[in-house]
Each structure stands twice: as structure tokens, then as C-alpha cells.
Design a protein around this motif. Structure first.
Motif, PDB file in Angstrom:
ATOM      1  N   GLY A 135      -1.526   5.215 -12.230  1.00 40.39           N
ATOM      2  CA  GLY A 135      -2.971   5.061 -11.566  1.00 40.39           C
ATOM      3  C   GLY A 135      -2.977   4.328 -10.305  1.00 40.39           C
ATOM      4  O   GLY A 135      -3.771   4.723  -9.599  1.00 40.39           O
ATOM      5  N   LEU A 136      -2.305   3.308 -10.262  1.00 39.96           N
ATOM      6  CA  LEU A 136      -2.295   2.382  -8.953  1.00 39.96           C
ATOM      7  C   LEU A 136      -1.945   3.457  -7.916  1.00 39.96           C
ATOM      8  O   LEU A 136      -2.246   3.177  -6.637  1.00 39.96           O
ATOM      9  N   LEU A 157      -2.272   6.503  -7.610  1.00 38.77           N
ATOM     10  CA  LEU A 157      -3.311   7.406  -7.344  1.00 38.77           C
ATOM     11  C   LEU A 157      -4.489   6.849  -6.488  1.00 38.77           C
ATOM     12  O   LEU A 157      -4.963   7.322  -5.406  1.00 38.77           O
ATOM     13  N   ASP A 158      -4.631   5.587  -6.742  1.00 35.55           N
ATOM     14  CA  ASP A 158      -5.619   4.624  -6.216  1.00 35.55           C
ATOM     15  C   ASP A 158      -5.339   4.758  -4.790  1.00 35.55           C
ATOM     16  O   ASP A 158      -6.026   3.990  -3.898  1.00 35.55           O
ATOM     17  N   LEU A 159      -4.202   4.304  -4.258  1.00 36.91           N
ATOM     18  CA  LEU A 159      -3.613   4.480  -2.909  1.00 36.91           C
ATOM     19  C   LEU A 159      -3.922   5.691  -1.996  1.00 36.91           C
ATOM     20  O   LEU A 159      -3.498   5.714  -0.952  1.00 36.91           O
ATOM     21  N   LYS A 160      -4.568   6.712  -2.705  1.00 34.90           N
ATOM     22  CA  LYS A 160      -4.716   7.933  -2.073  1.00 34.90           C
ATOM     23  C   LYS A 160      -3.656   8.379  -1.232  1.00 34.90           C
ATOM     24  O   LYS A 160      -3.393   8.490   0.116  1.00 34.90           O
ATOM     25  N   TYR A 173       5.194   2.601  -6.497  1.00 34.60           N
ATOM     26  CA  TYR A 173       4.501   2.469  -7.906  1.00 34.60           C
ATOM     27  C   TYR A 173       4.809   3.713  -8.659  1.00 34.60           C
ATOM     28  O   TYR A 173       4.945   3.619 -10.008  1.00 34.60           O
ATOM     29  N   SER A 198       2.342   3.953  -1.902  1.00 31.87           N
ATOM     30  CA  SER A 198       2.400   4.696  -3.279  1.00 31.87           C
ATOM     31  C   SER A 198       3.729   4.914  -4.127  1.00 31.87           C
ATOM     32  O   SER A 198       3.838   5.063  -5.141  1.00 31.87           O
ATOM     33  N   HIS A 237       0.899  -1.221   0.043  1.00 30.64           N
ATOM     34  CA  HIS A 237       0.042  -0.126   0.070  1.00 30.64           C
ATOM     35  C   HIS A 237       0.841   1.089  -0.092  1.00 30.64           C
ATOM     36  O   HIS A 237       0.301   2.241   0.321  1.00 30.64           O
TER      37      HIS A 237
END
Length: 787
Positions: free
Chosen positions: A755-756, A758-761, A734, A731, A729
Motif C-alpha cells: 500500500g505504501l 502505491l501511495d508513492l504513485k 517498499y 516505491s 520516496h
């Protein structure tokens, strides 16, 4: 006829003279006893008031020592400083040094312990004096001298744990197996058996009834023993000095650095010197002067100045003093007409007990938050020599004295008849029988003391070795040693706090939290390690539990720096760095030697980007403790952010020298080397960091970053793929993979990983960085750099 008239006249004047002297002497003893009882019951205001009366009526340096002890016990070091300034007696110099130390007047404290005009003078109070001098050397950055003083303190008293603790903090402690080994056991046995405990244990087979070591002589009566044992006289080393600080009962004190036949002498009270006919030297300090040999097996009933006066003037008095007048004087002075009163006063533990040396006894000693001084010096325990129990003088009669002497005669032990009508001594066979019994009890006591010393030292060997390894940051080894402790000792607040600190250094915050939580359950009143516990909760993001802990600590002790460190961590977690800084500064204000509070101030200054004050805070921490690696690390991080890579590398290296097993410090050291274009060295350091802690993702990430800068993309991606399993988790992993794929012109894979990420906030700053990378995805790095 005229001669007889002159004799009667002279006898009357002589009786009046000695009556006045004895009355004044009794007044002084009563005041001293009152002060001691007040200190024992923590009535400091009353102790100070009565001791001021004592010093006004009977001015002497010894009484000034007692007044200074009252001030120190009530946290008025400034008052003790002014009372003792200019005094010369060893005990006065020691108490003056303590007051100077508490007021941070370290130069004056050192001068008091080691006078410049007496370079060969011994440090007062033996092990306690050497320990205090070691603290002074430590805080004036003379670490070798400090270690030498702490070693000397341990050589005098192997049970002075605080000295070994300071050696561990300096990184100069020997292995606990050697420090608390056979030589330490022999030292303890020698001190206890030859100077204090042996004679006391001979006096009774009851291990819990310890007779004052100053009341030693051949003759003893069962009645005196019953008084002594029943009154539970706890101070075994009553001396004519004022109180000395201690971290344990006085019976466990060493020889105080003075040979048994070389005592310190005090300035006696004026009333003692006024007693004409009294020819005895002033009482010595401490228990060094307890006589050895057969005479030290029992309690002395005639050791007091009152008894000495009686025996000295008795012969001339019988020539011309009327017996009836003497009884009237005796009754007027001591509310009794029987000479048994001297026995009661010397043995019963009443307000006149142990007149030969009535003072508060103690010895020198960590506050849970610092050292001893840590401590230990600011809040020492005073123990009263005398405890008033039983009947008052006015309610006891001469008939009771006669009856008690008859009871003593029936008890089939040696009795000492102190009445004026009977001067006979016990039969030789009775005295010989008692001596044989005493020798038998003595041999049994030797084995008890030896076995007790071995048990204590075996416990200290485990605790000491664990603490030494912990201070050397060999944390896993320290945890293994602590596990060897018995269950009842392992589950104490202090040990569990050390276990929590070891897990904290291993970056195992969950186990650290568990250990500290158990420590709180074991000793909820203790603040030991609570500053570290609050930092553990900070890293675990346990904001509710951290807030609750801070409130609990504040309610427990608002004047403890640990409480305000926890409060500061609570506000820091909420990103309120200004308030957090105020709380950390409050901790520094409460205890300027609390090193971790200075470091936390530095962290908050860095968060506020006030690097100048941050550097100053870290430097303040290092002035207190040069081995506080957190401050070295903080300075290195500031220089790294300022792109002063040489300075950064130097300070990371200093931190790593102190804590050579920290993978976090290794990672940042590798980062500094990478910034200096020393990539091969940086990779070697990263490999060591990965081996040191495989659970730490930082060195693996930095290794991948270095490989990517060296255009070894395959190796970097391999490390990052492995790292995703440890920190799925994170970021930044990535983002770095996206950058590598971009440089390899694999834009689809790069877009996927951005993109992955950004998905991890991630944080807002990281989001902006990732979006900027996406917008420039198809722009080559060379053109991107030019833009």
C-alpha cells in the motif's frame, strides 16, 4: 667610339630586362600580400580569387600551398585536396594531410605524412605533424602508436596542450608535474631564445613589439625599428611556405621538428629564379633558420631579393649604365627614385615587406566539441606576414628619404646607408656601442622568457593534472586540483565545464548543474560541455530549463553537435524518442567523430526496443573512443535485458576497468553476477559500490535483493530499512519489503508495504505489478511460480 655605342646599347637592354623582371617580381609580391591581408581580415572569397590569379601568373608549388591554405581556411578541404594532390614538399604534404583528415581519408593522410617510399623521412611541421599523425593513429585504433606520436609532439613543443589532452583521453598521459616540468622549461627557453624570441627582444626593450625573425642582421636604424614597431608585425616566423595551422601565435612555435641547420627547402617562384645575377638559395621554412650569434640581434634591410639584386648587379652596372636611366627605371617600378625604398619595403610592413619569404605563416593544431582536432585542425588561424600601413609608395618622395636618413644619423645609433651615393659604413665605435647595448637587452630578455615559461608551465601543471585525473575518472581528486587554480583561471568556461563533468561522473547532478550554469555565465558563446549539461538537466527533470538551453544552443550554432544533443535530450525527456533519435543522428551527421552523440543514439534505440541498431550505435562510439565507458555500459545493459548474462558481465567489466570508481557500473555488474548464480562475488561487488558512493541507493537495493534470494531475510530487511532513509520516496524499496514479508508469511506487513508503494504513485507498469502481488498475497510462491 663604337665600343661606347655598344656599351650604351647593352646597358639599355640590360636595364629593360631587369626592369621587367623586377616589375613581375613586384606583381607576385603584391598578389601574395593581398592574399595574406584577405586571410587576416577573414575575406576568404577574395583571398581565393586573388590566389588563383597568383597561381595562374606565377605557377609554383609554394603558391599552390597558399591557395590550399585559403581553401582550408574557408572549409573547402576537398578543393585543397585536389590542389595539393601529388605535391612533394613537406609543407604541401602537411596541408594535404589536413585536407585528407577533414575528408576522413585517413589512409591518404597517413601516406602524406609518412611516405612509404621514404621510410626515414621526417614528419613535416614538427610537433603539429606528429599531433596530426597521432590523431590518425587514434582513429584507426592504433592507440600505442598514437600515444607515441603525441609524446613526440610534446617533446618538441611542451606548450602543445592539445597533444597532452589527447594523451589524457587515451589514458596514457604522464603526470603533469613531469610533462610540464624543468625539462619543458629548458626546451621552451632553448627554442625561443636561440631561434626566435631572443633576437627579437634584443631589437627593442618593449615586450609588445616583436620584430619578424626573418629580418635579422647586424645593421639596424631607428627609423626601421619605428616602422616595424609601429606597424605591429605579429607574425614572427614568416617563411616562404603557405599557411600552417596554429593554436597560438607563431612566436611560440617549436623548432618544427627540424634542426636549426637543416631547413626544408621550397620550390621558389619562377620570377625569383628568372632574376639573373641573383645567387641565393631558396628561403627555408619556419624559423629554424634564423641565424644565431651576434648577427641575429637586429633587423636586416638588405635581406630581400630586391636588395640582393641591387647589391649583385651594382658593380657591373656602374661600368656602363647611366645613372639617370636607372633612376627612371627605379621610379617606374617602385614609384620612387630613392634607394630608401628597399629599406621601406623590407622594414615598414608594406605590401612588399619581407620579400625574402612572403607567405602566410602558421602551425598545426579541438574544436570544442571533439578534439582537435579536435580538432583545432578544421579551423586554424592564419596570420599575415605583412600589413600595409602608413603612406603609399606613390606619396613618398626622395626628399623624405634624404630627411629620414639625416634623422637616423642624428639618433646616435648605427645606421645603414643604402643609397647609391653613399656606401660608407658606421664607425667601428658606434657599431661596438650598439652591440654592447644589444647584449644587455638580450640578457634581460633571457630572464623574462625564463620567468614567463615557468609561469605558463606552472599553470599548465595544475590544469593538466586536473584534466588527467578527470580522464582517469578520479573525479574528486580532479576537483581538488582544479581548486588550486587562481580565481581568474578557475572561473573560465573551460575549467568550469571540466568541474561540471567531474560532478556529473560523481552523480552529483546539483553541483554539476551549478558548475555548468556558471560556465554559461562566464562564456555564453562557448559550447564546451553543453552536451553533458543537457544530460544533467535531463536527470534533474528540469524540462523547462533544458528546453531553454537547447533553443539557446541552436541559436548560437546550428552546426554544432552539442546543440542537437541538447535538443535530442529535450525530446527524450518528453518521451518522444523518434524525434530525439533524429536530433542525435543530426549531431552525428554534423560530426561523425562526436562520440557522445553515437551513445545517445544507442540510448534512444534501446528506448524504442531496437536492440540491433542500439548495439550498432554503441559499437560506432567505441570505434571512435575505446575508453568511452558509457558505450560499454550501454552494450552491457542490452545484453542484460536479453538475458545474455555472460556478455553482459563482460561488458560491465570493461566499463568498470575504464571507470573503476563508478558505483552504478558496480551495481549492474553485481546484478549480472547474481543472474549467473555467483552470489558471493555479487555481494562483494555491491559492498564496493556502497563504499564508492553512499548516496547511490541502487547498490544497497541490489544487495538486499541478493540477500533475499539467498533467504537471508533479516539482513535484507536491515539493508532496506537503512535505504529508506536515503530514498524515502522510492516505491521499489517498499515492494521488495512487501515481497520479503510475504515470503515470511507476515501478510499484514506485506499488505502495508504494498500500500505504501502505491501511495508513492509509481509508473503504470509498477502499479500493475504491485496490484498483481496484492491479488496473489495469500498464494505461496511455489504455487505462484507454477501458475
Amino acid at each position: 667610339m663604337f665600343d661606347r655605342f655598344i656599351a650604351v646599347y647593352l646597358s639599355a637592354n640590360l636595364c629593360d630586362k631587369f626592369g621587367i623582371c623586377l616589375c613581375m617580381f613586384a606583381m607576385e609580391c603584391l598578389l601574395i600580400d593581398c592574399v595574406q591581408n584577405s586571410l587576416q581580415h577573414l575575406l576568404y572569397h577574395n583571398a581565393i580569387f586573388m590566389c588563383e590569379r597568383l597561381c595562374s601568373e606565377f605557377p609554383s608549388e609554394t603558391n599552390l600551398q597558399l591557395l590550399a591554405a585559403c581553401y582550408l581556411q574557408s572549409n573547402q578541404a576537398y578543393s585543397a585536396y585536389h590542389v595539393l594532390k601529388g605535391t612533394q614538399m613537406p609543407q604541401s604534404r602537411y596541408l594535404f594531410a589536413i585536407s585528407c583528415f577533414q575528408m576522413n581519408l585517413l589512409n591518404e593522410a597517413e601516406a602524406a605524412l609518412c611516405p612509404s617510399n621514404e621510410p626515414s623521412a621526417e614528419v613535416p611541421n614538427g610537433s603539429a605533424g606528429h599531433y596530426l599523425l597521432g590523431l590518425i593513429y587514434r582513429y584507426t585504433d592504433r592507440l600505442k602508436n598514437a600515444a607515441n606520436q603525441f609524446n613526440q609532439a610534446l617533446s618538441i613543443d611542451p606548450l602543445l596542450w592539445s597533444a597532452y589532452e589527447e594523451l589524457c583521453k587515451l589514458g596514457a598521459a604522464g603526470e603533469a608535474t613531469s610533462v610540464f616540468g624543468e625539462s619543458a622549461a629548458e626546451c621552451i627557453e632553448k627554442q625561443y631564445l636561440s631561434h626566435d624570441v631572443g633576437p627579437q627582444l634584443q631589437a627593442s626593450s618593449d615586450d609588445h613589439s616583436v620584430v619578424s625573425g626573418r629580418q635579422v642582421t647586424e645593421n639596424i636604424s631607428p627609423r626601421k625599428l619605428r616602422h616595424l614597431h609601429g606597424n605591429n608585425i605579429k607574425d614572427n616566423s614568416s617563411n616562404h611556405n603557405a599557411a600552417v595551422f596554429s593554436s597560438r601565435p607563431a612566436a611560440s612555435q617549436p623548432n618544427n621538428g627540424v634542426h636549426a641547420n637543416t631547413p626544408f627547402y621550397n620550390t621558389p617562384s619562377p620570377m625569383v629564379t628568372q632574376l639573373s645575377g641573383v645567387s641565393h638559395s631558396p628561403p627555408p621554412i619556419g624559423r629554424n633558420m634564423i641565424p644565431n650569434g651576434p648577427t641575429s640581434s637586429s633587423v636586416c634591410a638588405d635581406a630581400s631579393p630586391k636588395s640582393t639584386v641591387k647589391s649583385t648587379i651594382q658593380a657591373p652596372r656602374r661600368k656602363f649604365v647611366d645613372e639617370g636611366k636607372l633612376k627612371k627605371i627605379s621610379g617606374r617600378l617602385f614609384f620612387d627614385s630613392g634607394p630608401r625604398r628597399s629599406t621601406k619595403l623590407a622594414g615598414e610592413g608594406g605590401s612588399m615587406a619581407n620579400i625574402s619569404g612572403i607567405t602566410v605563416a602558421g602551425n598545426g593544431t579541438h574544436h570544442s566539441s571533439k578534439h582537435p582536432t579536435t580538432s583545432k585542425l578544421g579551423s586554424a588561424a592564419f596570420r599575415s606576414v605583412t600589413i600595409r600601413k602608413g603612406q603609399s609608395w606613390s606619396t613618398e618622395t626622395f626628399n623624405e628619404g634624404v630627411q629620414s636618413e639625416l634623422d637616423d644619423t642624428r639618433s646616435n645609433t648605427t645606421t645603414t646607408t643604402t643609397t647609391t651615393t653613399s656606401g660608407s659604413s658606421p664607425p667601428p665605435d658606434t657599431r661596438s656601442c650598439e652591440h654592447d647595448c644589444s647584449m644587455g637587452r638580450a640578457s634581460m630578455s633571457v630572464s623574462k622568457v625564463a620567468s614567463g615559461a615557468l609561469e605558463v608551465l606552472s599553470l599548465l601543471r595544475i590544469i593538466g593534472e586536473g584534466y588527467r585525473l578527470s580522464c582517469l575518472y578520479r573525479c574528486q581528486d580532479a576537483l581538488d586540483v582544479f581548486l588550486q587554480l587562481p580565481y581568474k583561471h578557475y572561473n573560465t568556461g573551460w575549467v568550469l565545464s571540466q568541474v561540471g563533468k567531474a560532478h556529473f561522473e560523481l552523480v552529483d547532478y546539483l553541483e554539476a548543474e551549478r558548475a555548468f550554469s556558471n560556465a554559461r555565465l562566464a562564456t555564453p558563446y562557448s559550447l564546451e560541455g553543453m552536451d553533458i549539461y543537457s544530460t544533467v538537466l535531463y536527470h534533474l527533470k528540469e524540462d523547462m530549463r533544458l528546453s531553454y538551453l537547447a533553443q539557446e544552443l541552436i541559436s548560437t550554432d546550428r552546426l554544432a553537435p552539442q546543440s542537437w544533443c541538447a535538443m535530442g535530450n529535450c525530446y527524450s525527456m518528453q518521451k518522444d524518442h523518434e524525434t530525439a533519435l533524429n536530433n542525435f543522428q543530426r549531431a552525428v551527421q554534423l560530426n561523425s567523430r562526436f562520440v557522445y552523440a553515437h551513445t545517445l543514439c544507442g540510448h534512444e534505440y534501446v528506448a524504442l526496443e531496437d536492440f540491433e541498431n542500439g548495439i550498432r550505435s554503441y559499437q560506432n562510439a567505441l570505434q571512435i573512443d575505446a575508453r568511452h565507458y558509457n558505450a560499454w555500459h550501454g552494450l552491457a545493459m542490452i545484453y542484460l535485458r536479453q538475458e545474455k548474462y555472460d556478455f553482459s558481465k563482460h561488458h560491465f567489466q570493461r566499463a568498470l576497468n575504464i571507470n573503476p570508481r563508478s558505483s552504478v557500473i558496480m551495481s549492474y555488474l553485481g546484478t549480472s553476477l547474481h543472474a549467473l548464480k555467483r552470489n558471493e562475488e555479487a555481494l562483494a561487488v555491491m559492498e564496493k559500490a556502497i563504499v564508492a558512493d553512499k548516496k547511490n541507493p541502487l547498490p544497497m537495493y541490489q544487495k538486499a535483493n541478493i540477500l533475499a534470494s539467498m533467504e537471508e531475510f533479516d539482513g535484507a530487511l536491515k539493508v532496506l530499512e537503512e535505504l529508506k532513509e536515503y530514498a524515502p520516496h522510492e516505491s521499489s524499496i517498499y515492494v521488495l519489503m512487501g515481497n520479503i514479508y510475504k515470503r515470511r508469511l507476515m501478510y499484514d506487513m506485506a499488505m502495508l508495504h504494498f500500500g505504501l508503494a502505491l501511495d508513492l504513485k509509481p509508473s503504470a507498469t509498477d502499479v500493475a505489478t504491485i496490484k498483481a502481488a496484492i491479488e496473489k498475497l495469500h498464494i505461496p510462491d511455489e504455487l505462484d511460480d507454477n501458475l
